[in-house]
Design a protein around this motif. Structure first.
Motif: not given
Ligand code: ATP
Ligand code: MG
Ligand code: MG
Length: 381
Positions: A1-7, A24-31, A53-67
């Motif tokens: 499953m692809t995880t999209v990170g959203i800043l 079928g996407l999963r998400f992780l939101v950083l705020d 550190a927050a960005l590092e942890a976020f990057a480790a969880e997501v396949d692609v990121a957007t805003f």
């Protein structure tokens, strides 16, 4: 499953996550805010964008990121881009974050803009006033949204008050002076560009602002087809130049049949919310398709759609839900003056049917002033 990170975890992230579920996407939101409203529909990581550190942890969880937020520090976006693919490219974000860089680029690309000048001191403001003339608007170059960080200068004598309001920011976010445009109307092009360079624009939208905040949007914009085509051509050129991937909006004024570009937003845009129910593919879905390198969906619409923003607090939903083409969006945010807390979209095949529905909703919700410009525009068709 692809995880999209959203800043950023505001309503735009929330609507992206809602649009992504069927794909079928999963998400992780950083705020930074624990109560960010996207957190109600998607996993939320509470953390600052500038915190490595927050960005590092976020990057480790997501396949692609957007805003969902255009004011993410460009360095943070760049740092993230070293770990995962980030769309749009942080370089496009950097241009769109700075009104001066943005206006210079528009001009370079042959996209007409109002007169403008950089301002970095009190004397510099006088020089800029000589160049731009009055009336004009002093704006912060960075970090402004919803009309914040702006001071309207009606005559030369207002310069002191403008400087008192914004001068302290000259050395930090920078300032720009722009000629005030006595526009006939405001329009936006909401468009998407894919990883392969494919470009699609939704029908051009007409927008009305109150106190610098978007109040209502009507699509298709009741403007000349040639004017709309020219606006879309500008947006296409801009996106191509930036090698842009994802959805963006280009906001323009029009006056006497001529266009003047105001700004671009490097993200899904409030003036494109009507696409959720009004278009074959919504801006949120197409943004995700673009970011993931999937085929883009059709941006065609049927009939007419009008979006009404709810600012400050939510009205009652029932009058909108009672309409055949009525749709409700409550962002789950706390009521606060000036805050966008939700919106409604009304859609109809026929312009006069939409005008009538807007009038009923305006009456029932005591928002006759808010619906009036769109009703008048539809009645004139
Ligand atoms: P947004 O929420 O769209 O990002 P913003 O804070 O970046 O807003 P602008 O889009 O520059 O600010 O300005 C908000 C509104 O103020 C515009 O949509 C327009 O109605 C008015 N405005 C801004 N600049 C001008 C101008 N030069 N002439 C006339 N009106 C203007
Ligand atoms: Mg803006
Ligand atoms: Mg704007």
């Amino acid at each position: 499953m692809t995880t999209v990170g959203i800043l950023g975890g505001g309503q735009l992230a929330r609507m992206l996550a809602l649009a992504g579920a069927p794909l079928g996407l999963r998400f992780l939101v950083l705020d930074p805010a624990a109560d960010a409203c996207a957190g109600q529909v998607a996993p939320l990581q509470v953390g600052g964008f500038a915190d490595p550190a927050a960005l590092e942890a976020f990057a480790a969880e997501v396949d692609v990121a957007t805003f969902d937020f255009e004011n993410v520090p460009a360095e943070a976006a760049q740092r993230l881009a070293e770990r995962v693919p980030v769309y749009p490219d942080p370089r496009a974000l950097a241009v769109a974050q700075d009104r001066l860089a943005e206006k210079r680029l528009f001009r370079e690309l042959g996209i007409p803009v109002p007169a403008f000048a950089a301002v970095d001191s009190r004397e510099g403001l006088e020089r800029a006033l000589d160049e731009v003339g009055v009336p004009c608007i002093l704006k912060t170059r960075r970090l402004g949204y919803d009309g914040k960080g702006q001071f309207r200068i009606r005559q030369r004598g207002d310069a002191d008050a403008a400087w008192a309001a914004l001068g302290a920011q000259a050395g930090t976010v920078g300032l720009i002076l722009e000629a005030f445009v006595p526009f006939d109307g405001e329009i936006s092009v909401v468009a998407v560009r894919g990883r392969d360079g494919g470009f699609r624009a939704w029908p051009v939208t007409c927008n009305w602002h109150v106190d610098g905040v978007l109040s209502a949007s009507l699509a298709p914009a009741p403007v000349d087809a040639a004017l709309a085509e020219a606006a879309v051509a500008h947006a296409r050129r801009l996106a191509g130049h930036l090698d842009y991937v994802g959805v963006f909006a280009l906001e323009l004024f029009h006056r006497d049949g001529r266009l003047l570009a105001n700004e671009m937003a490097p993200r899904v845009h409030n003036s494109g919310h009507w696409t959720i129910e009004g278009a074959e593919t919504s801006q949120f879905e197409n943004h995700l398709r673009a970011v993931l390198g999937l085929p883009l969906g059709s941006t065609a619409m049927r009939g007419h759609a009008c979006m009404l923003n709810w600012v400050g607090q939510m009205p009652g939903a029932v009058p909108v839900l009672a309409e055949a083409g009525g749709h409700w969006h409550d962002y789950g945010k706390q009521a606060r003056a000036g805050r966008k807390v939700g919106h409604a979209t009304l859609r109809a095949d026929d312009a006069q049917a939409l005008a009538a529905a807007l009038e009923r909703v305006g009456q029932a919700l005591d928002r006759t002033e808010q619906v009036a410009p769109a009703v008048a525009a539809l009645r004139a068709l």
